[in-house]
Write a protein that holds these residues in place. Structure first.
Motif, PDB file in Angstrom:
ATOM      1  N   UNK A 134       0.833  -1.263  -0.256  1.00 23.06           N
ATOM      2  CA  UNK A 134       0.458   0.027   0.418  1.00 23.06           C
ATOM      3  C   UNK A 134       0.860   1.015  -0.073  1.00 23.06           C
ATOM      4  N   UNK A 135       1.730   1.213   1.144  1.00 18.49           N
ATOM      5  CA  UNK A 135       2.443   2.321   0.899  1.00 18.49           C
ATOM      6  C   UNK A 135       3.746   2.519  -0.947  1.00 18.49           C
ATOM      7  N   UNK A 136       4.240   1.504  -1.344  1.00 18.83           N
ATOM      8  CA  UNK A 136       4.188   1.705  -2.721  1.00 18.83           C
ATOM      9  C   UNK A 136       3.907   1.987  -3.462  1.00 18.83           C
ATOM     10  N   UNK A 137       2.222   1.453  -3.375  1.00 17.78           N
ATOM     11  CA  UNK A 137       1.523   2.155  -4.603  1.00 17.78           C
ATOM     12  C   UNK A 137       1.172   3.521  -3.980  1.00 17.78           C
ATOM     13  N   UNK A 138       0.968   4.102  -3.086  1.00 14.42           N
ATOM     14  CA  UNK A 138       0.422   5.232  -2.577  1.00 14.42           C
ATOM     15  C   UNK A 138       1.726   6.461  -3.438  1.00 14.42           C
ATOM     16  N   UNK A 139       2.014   5.600  -2.840  1.00 14.18           N
ATOM     17  CA  UNK A 139       3.841   6.774  -3.758  1.00 14.18           C
ATOM     18  C   UNK A 139       3.941   6.566  -5.025  1.00 14.18           C
ATOM     19  N   UNK A 140       3.863   5.521  -5.541  1.00 14.87           N
ATOM     20  CA  UNK A 140       3.576   4.858  -7.238  1.00 14.87           C
ATOM     21  C   UNK A 140       2.896   6.172  -7.645  1.00 14.87           C
ATOM     22  N   UNK A 141       1.745   6.303  -6.766  1.00 14.23           N
ATOM     23  CA  UNK A 141       0.107   7.394  -7.475  1.00 14.23           C
ATOM     24  C   UNK A 141       0.827   8.122  -7.833  1.00 14.23           C
ATOM     25  N   UNK A 142       1.603   8.718  -6.529  1.00 14.13           N
ATOM     26  CA  UNK A 142       1.681  10.539  -7.024  1.00 14.13           C
ATOM     27  C   UNK A 142       2.755  10.828  -7.075  1.00 14.13           C
ATOM     28  N   UNK A 143       3.461   9.472  -8.313  1.00 12.13           N
ATOM     29  CA  UNK A 143       4.436   9.806  -9.277  1.00 12.13           C
ATOM     30  C   UNK A 143       5.618   9.368  -8.881  1.00 12.13           C
TER      31      UNK A 143
ATOM     32  N   UNK B 206       8.721   6.833  -7.097  1.00  9.55           N
ATOM     33  CA  UNK B 206       9.708   5.405  -6.810  1.00  9.55           C
ATOM     34  C   UNK B 206       9.637   4.697  -5.931  1.00  9.55           C
ATOM     35  N   UNK B 207       9.569   3.900  -5.366  1.00  6.95           N
ATOM     36  CA  UNK B 207       9.344   2.722  -4.304  1.00  6.95           C
ATOM     37  C   UNK B 207      10.442   1.141  -4.294  1.00  6.95           C
ATOM     38  N   UNK B 208      10.950   0.964  -3.453  1.00  9.16           N
ATOM     39  CA  UNK B 208      11.112  -0.674  -3.465  1.00  9.16           C
ATOM     40  C   UNK B 208      10.635  -0.788  -2.342  1.00  9.16           C
TER      41      UNK B 208
END
Length: 252
Positions: free
Chosen positions: A41-50, A52-54
């Motif tokens: 969920x954290x990764x998805x939130x970050x990616x939704x805002x443009x 990058x996360x792993x």
């Protein structure tokens, strides 16, 4: 792009710190233990805002696995950001436990020691060769170390977090030769998953805590996550070896 490692970012303060850092155009390697869905969920939130996360698994209480975790970090840096180093470390992952001194077992003591003090020490040691000179570290401590915030039942937790406050100062002193700043934040009572979502299960606790807080409410994860991001940012470049209480003025 700058890159941060945030431990315990599947929920609560760590999740907020990861999101806030990503909003500052920082790539994030975030860790989880058990709550993989929260990490995703954290990764998805970050990616939704443009951003990058792993996400990577990490048991902070098992230091024998830290070299393998470092290898996973090396791979993530190479594959995602084409880098061999990172800029920021947030030692946030922890564990909660409440027991009076006479009821505390040696196993309880050892577990909290491994997760809250030994873990951050040796994880930092393991990752330091990958950190850039001029980077920054933030350790999440606790307002339970403050004289006006002592609550019965938190002796071991508070002692370990107090040890982390002292460790923060020594880190700041020793790593200053590399230009690495080290600070800590001491959250007050904050709405997180600690205590098995205690505030969801016992909402009647909230008014009493809010009444003892100068700003009239309990803390939210973003209250602390924003402070962490600020301490890692350029605006805090002249701040090191400090423990910042982020409690809304608890018992003020």
């Amino acid at each position: 792009m700058r890159v941060a490692i945030v431990t315990g970012a599947s929920s609560g303060i760590g999740q907020s710190a990861a999101v806030q850092l990503a909003r500052r155009e920082t790539g994030v390697i975030l860790t989880f233990q058990g709550n993989e869905a929260g990490a995703l969920d954290t990764v998805a939130t970050i990616e939704k805002d443009g951003g990058t996360a792993v996400s990577l698994p990490l048991d902070l209480g098992d230091s024998a696995r830290f070299p393998a975790f470092r290898d996973s970090v090396v791979a993530a840096l190479r594959d995602t950001w084409q880098r061999d180093s990172f800029d920021f470390l947030v030692n946030n992952a922890g564990a909660g436990h409440m027991a009076m001194i006479e009821d505390t077992t040696e196993a309880d003591f050892d577990r909290l020691s491994r997760v809250l003090l030994k873990g951050p020490f040796f994880l930092t040691q393991t990752l330091l060769p990958l950190m850039v000179d001029g980077g920054a570290i933030v350790n999440t401590t606790s307002s339970s170390t403050q004289p006006l915030s002592l609550e019965a039942g938190y002796s071991v937790y508070g002692a370990m977090k107090g040890g982390l406050v002292v460790l923060t100062r020594y880190m700041a002193k020793e790593l200053s030769r590399r230009g690495i700043r080290v600070n800590s934040v001491s959250p007050g009572t904050t709405r997180t998953r600690i205590g098995d979502n205690a505030f969801e299960r016992f909402p009647d606790l909230i008014p009493g805590i809010a009444a003892k807080t100068a700003l009239g409410r309990i803390g939210e994860p973003d209250d602390v996550g924003m402070a962490i991001a600020m301490l890692l940012g350029e605006e805090s470049r002249w701040i090191t070896a400090q423990d910042i209480e982020v409690s809304g003025g608890y018992n003020l």
